[in-house]
Design an enzyme around this catalytic site. Structure first.
Site, PDB file in Angstrom:
ATOM      1  N   PRO A 112      62.432  39.037  49.761  1.00  0.00           N
ATOM      2  CG  PRO A 112      62.772  38.821  52.062  1.00  0.00           C
ATOM      3  CD  PRO A 112      63.341  39.481  50.846  1.00  0.00           C
TER       4      PRO A 112
ATOM      5  CB  SER B 245      61.423  36.896  39.713  1.00  0.00           C
ATOM      6  OG  SER B 245      60.037  36.837  39.438  1.00  0.00           O
TER       7      SER B 245
ATOM      8  CD  GLU C  40      71.174  35.007  36.072  1.00  0.00           C
ATOM      9  OE1 GLU C  40      70.140  34.713  36.708  1.00  0.00           O
ATOM     10  OE2 GLU C  40      71.868  35.991  36.327  1.00  0.00           O
TER      11      GLU C  40
END
Length: 246
Positions: free
Chosen positions: A131, A135, A246
């Site tokens: 939270p 990133s 990713e």
């Protein structure tokens, strides 16, 4: 200039498209309503070899050398033609969380989890985002402290974790040396059901309703020394390496 696939990958695209049309499209509405793909679909993807494209053959892989980024890209495109929410769940399990176990797992960790993930018999999640850090991996505050008996105790919260409510195993990033920034992060293997590990309710989203997305809470999660994934304090580098795919 357009990138042209070779015939092997064109054949693979045709196979992925056929699988998507036959197996994924018919369950789109069911998955969106349920907030998750049907359980049977994971096994069907595994049986079709779609979850082992980065897995060595001796661990149940399906595309040769275990380094097939192009095949993963083709798979992502074709699954997303039907439903991106289903696509992202499979991609997270097999190609975001799974590669950490393939590349950095101990022989016991690899044997326990890698073939099962490739077969669609186990689902994996990766818990990095928080939270307060988003990133910014170097800024995570989830803490892993070593106990007197050499075990680890994890405390913290993760947010927006795909597959969190479905996962049989989570790859969790935690700070093992808070004063060291990115040089003090370690990843851990945390099986579902470990005392102190819990997940929140599914988060409401504008789309991708079939993708299970939740908060993960670690409240005094006790792990043995064998839960370390890779090298202590090298987790940031392991994560950055995995982020390339990713």
């Amino acid at each position: 200039m357009a990138y042209e696939l070779d015939e092997v990958h064109e054949d693979f695209r045709r196979a992925c498209r056929a699988f998507t049309d036959e197996r994924v499209r018919p369950v789109v509405e069911e998955a969106e309503r349920a907030g998750r793909p049907p359980e049977r679909l994971w096994k069907e993807m595994g049986d079709a070899g779609l979850l082992g494209l980065r897995t060595p053959v001796d661990l149940g892989g399906s595309f040769g050398d275990g380094g097939e980024a192009t095949a993963v890209t083709v798979l992502a495109e074709e699954l997303a033609r039907a439903l991106a929410g289903i696509a992202v769940g499979a991609l997270v399990s097999a190609y975001m969380a799974g590669p950490h176990l393939v590349r950095h797992g101990t022989p016991a960790q690899r044997e326990q989890w890698v073939p099962a993930i490739a077969a669609g018999e186990a689902i994996a999640a990766i818990a990095v985002t928080e939270p307060g850090a988003g990133s910014d991996v170097a800024g995570i505050t989830t803490r892993a402290r070593r106990s007197e008996d050499g075990c680890w105790v994890l405390d913290g919260r993760k947010m927006y974790i795909t597959n969190a409510g479905l996962a049989d195993v989570l790859v969790v990033a935690a700070s093992t040396d808070p004063g060291a920034g990115h040089r003090g992060i370690t990843t851990f293997v945390v099986p579902a059901g470990t005392p102190g590990l819990s997940v929140g309710r599914p988060l409401a989203k504008l789309g991708w309703h079939s993708s299970d997305t939740r908060e993960v809470v670690l409240d005094g999660v006790e792990l043995g020394p064998d839960a370390v994934l890779g090298v202590v304090d090298r987790g940031f580098h392991q994560l950055m390496d995995a982020f390339q795919l990713e």
